[in-house]
Scaffold this motif. Structure first.
Motif: not given
Lengths: 263, 280
Positions: A252-258
């Motif tokens: 989830s954190a990766l998706i939010e960062k991207v």
């Protein structure tokens, strides 16, 4: 109580014949007609057992896309017992689009106008290719995503109550509505196309995590370009990082960062 | 096991000569009626990565993908030999399995061991999920009744009647199976001989063999048909019979068990039999 029914499917050679007939143009005119009687000798009883007759799918002529969510839920409730192997069988879906749900298929994925409107060979070829794409299946997930009926079933199947199918990963997403993520996926054509057309969409963990983000970020989800770029960037990241192995918080954190980098 | 070289932001074992040592995977599998068992054995030689696995900072990963059923899942272990189970109903046709070693957590200042001279002394910040080693990928056909070692040709190829009245046969690769389309005249003659056991070798030699040579060429030189069922089956057969490095001409002959020999035997049988004997 209604007697259980065996779902009928086309014989494989019949599907091939129908495909060849359409490809040659011989049957093109029949795709403007509601009547398409199937002969018993063309059909097989499948191992799919149904308790009730097939439901009617909504086909509003003014805005057929708006009925996708309701139709996906209706169809999935009727065919809940299908497993993935059965649900990727071309014989089933070709039968359903041509016979059982023909009226819906004609409205949602049929051709505009009449046969006589197809003036030349180029227009006919374009119409044939369109019909081959939405009324037939060869066996891969691209065809299942685009087939008139299969796309509805798979949209619901891939997104139905992920907290039940993968409680270890999605336990915290539990929602009263088991079709919450189906609604997000089918809320716009862009989400459906951009998310499922990418190889990433085959991973249920990535798919649901992306839909969870889009469900919570409606403004982002309204931009076709943003969704497209998000999926493209995730695909690129996948080249060197197996994001499918990440825990839910990290994914989830990766998706939010991207997504944040896109805006 | 095939490996595609890529450009990673850090050196990766198995990616060209980035690192010394090896990461090799033996990959037996079982196709059961209820479940498909993957039974990989991971062979690793690189002290730095071995140490990361021992300390629980990295894992062996098997990533399974089936394009027919929207299936993509990773299996993780730190054991050199593992058994993963997948419900058989989740897989259909071609299944691809890729093997990796991935970081389980962020590793700041990762200093690979036995690096290529270009990376000597360098350190890298590696994130969870980053690939540390690639072991290549393999594929199989998840059809419980389909044995890639004894493939019936009919599993990936069919012969049909075309619309043209006479002329050469055509090949249609856009179908589930490779479809050989015969002219109406040829089709009529084909129907008369296809039930004859002695004619099978002749048909293989004259129709199936040239088609198969062309199909193998297509597999090796084009990605246009990757999603097709015939592509997956034929690729699995080539791999199962270890024919990947054989040229198309030899590979096709091996798959069809020397069609020239069988053709000639068939002709000999037919010419020495009376009409009453030739059907079995």
């Amino acid at each position: 109580m209604t007697k259980p029914l065996a779902q009928k499917i086309y014989r494989r050679d019949v599907v091939e014949h129908m495909r060849n007939e359409l490809r040659s143009g011989a049957s093109l005119e029949s795709y403007f007609k509601e009547s398409f009687p199937a002969k018993e000798k063309e059909l097989l009883p499948s191992t799919i057992v149904l308790q009730t007759k097939a439901p009617v799918l909504k086909a509003p002529k003014s805005d057929p896309v708006s009925a996708d969510i309701d139709n996906a839920i209706t169809l999935y409730e009727h065919y809940r017992n299908l497993d993935e192997t059965q649900a990727s069988d071309p014989r089933l879906w070709v039968y359903l689009s041509h016979v059982e749900f023909r009226k819906y298929s004609l409205v949602r994925w049929g051709l505009d106008g009449t046969y006589k409107d197809l003036k030349d060979a180029a227009e006919k070829t374009k119409a044939i290719n369109y019909l081959l794409e939405h009324w037939f299946i060869s066996g891969n997930d691209r065809d299942l995503r685009r087939h008139a009926i299969a796309r509805l079933w798979w949209a619901a199947h891939l997104t139905y109550a992920p907290w039940e199918s993968d409680p270890e990963f999605f336990g915290d997403l539990k929602n009263k509505d088991p079709y919450y993520y189906t609604r997000v996926l089918l809320s716009t054509q862009d989400i459906y196309q951009q998310v499922l057309e990418r190889a990433m969409g085959r991973s249920n963990r990535v798919l649901i995590s992306v839909l969870d983000f889009l469900g919570k970020n409606k403004k982002f989800a309204q931009s076709r370009e943003s969704i497209r770029t998000l999926m493209k960037e995730l695909n690129l990241a996948y080249g060197t990082k197996k994001i499918i192995t990440l825990d839910r918080a990290s994914l989830s954190a990766l998706i939010e960062k991207v997504a944040a980098d896109i805006n | 096991m095939k490996v595609n070289s890529k450009s990673y932001p850090h050196p990766v074992l198995g990616n060209g000569d980035d690192l010394g040592g090896f990461f090799k995977v033996e990959f037996p599998y079982e196709l059961g009626r209820e479940e498909v068992i993957l039974n990989p054995t991971f062979g690793l030689k690189n002290s730095g990565i071995e140490e990361l696995i021992k300390k629980g900072r990295a894992s062996f990963i098997a990533e399974v993908e089936c394009r027919s059923t929207f299936f993509r899942k990773s299996f993780s272990t730190r054991n050199a030999n593992e058994r993963f189970s997948i419900p058989a109903k989740s897989l259909r046709e071609r299944v691809t399995v890729g093997f990796y070693i991935c970081a389980d957590q962020d590793i700041k200042g990762y200093r690979p061991t036995e690096p290529h001279a270009d990376y000597e002394g360098a350190t890298f910040d590696v994130d969870a999920g980053d690939v540390l080693a690639v072991g290549g990928y393999s594929s199989f056909v998840a059809e419980k009744s389909f044995d890639p070692l004894r493939p019936p040709v009919s599993s990936f190829m069919s012969i049909t009647e075309g619309f043209h009245h006479e002329g050469p046969m055509q090949i249609d690769y856009d179908q589930e199976k490779i479809t050989v389309v015969l002219s109406k005249a040829d089709w009529k003659n084909y129907l008369e001989v296809r039930g004859q056991k002695a004619a099978q070798g002749i048909l293989h030699g004259s129709i199936v063999f040239p088609t198969l040579v062309d199909a193998i060429y297509k597999i090796r030189n084009s990605t246009d048909y990757e999603g097709a069922n015939w592509y997956g089956r034929l690729a699995a057969i080539l791999e199962a019979k270890s024919l990947e490095d054989k040229d198309e001409f030899e590979a096709a002959q091996r798959i069809l068990d020397n069609p020239a020999t069988r053709s000639l035997k068939g002709i000999d049988t037919l010419t020495s039999m009376s009409d009453d004997e030739i059907y079995d």
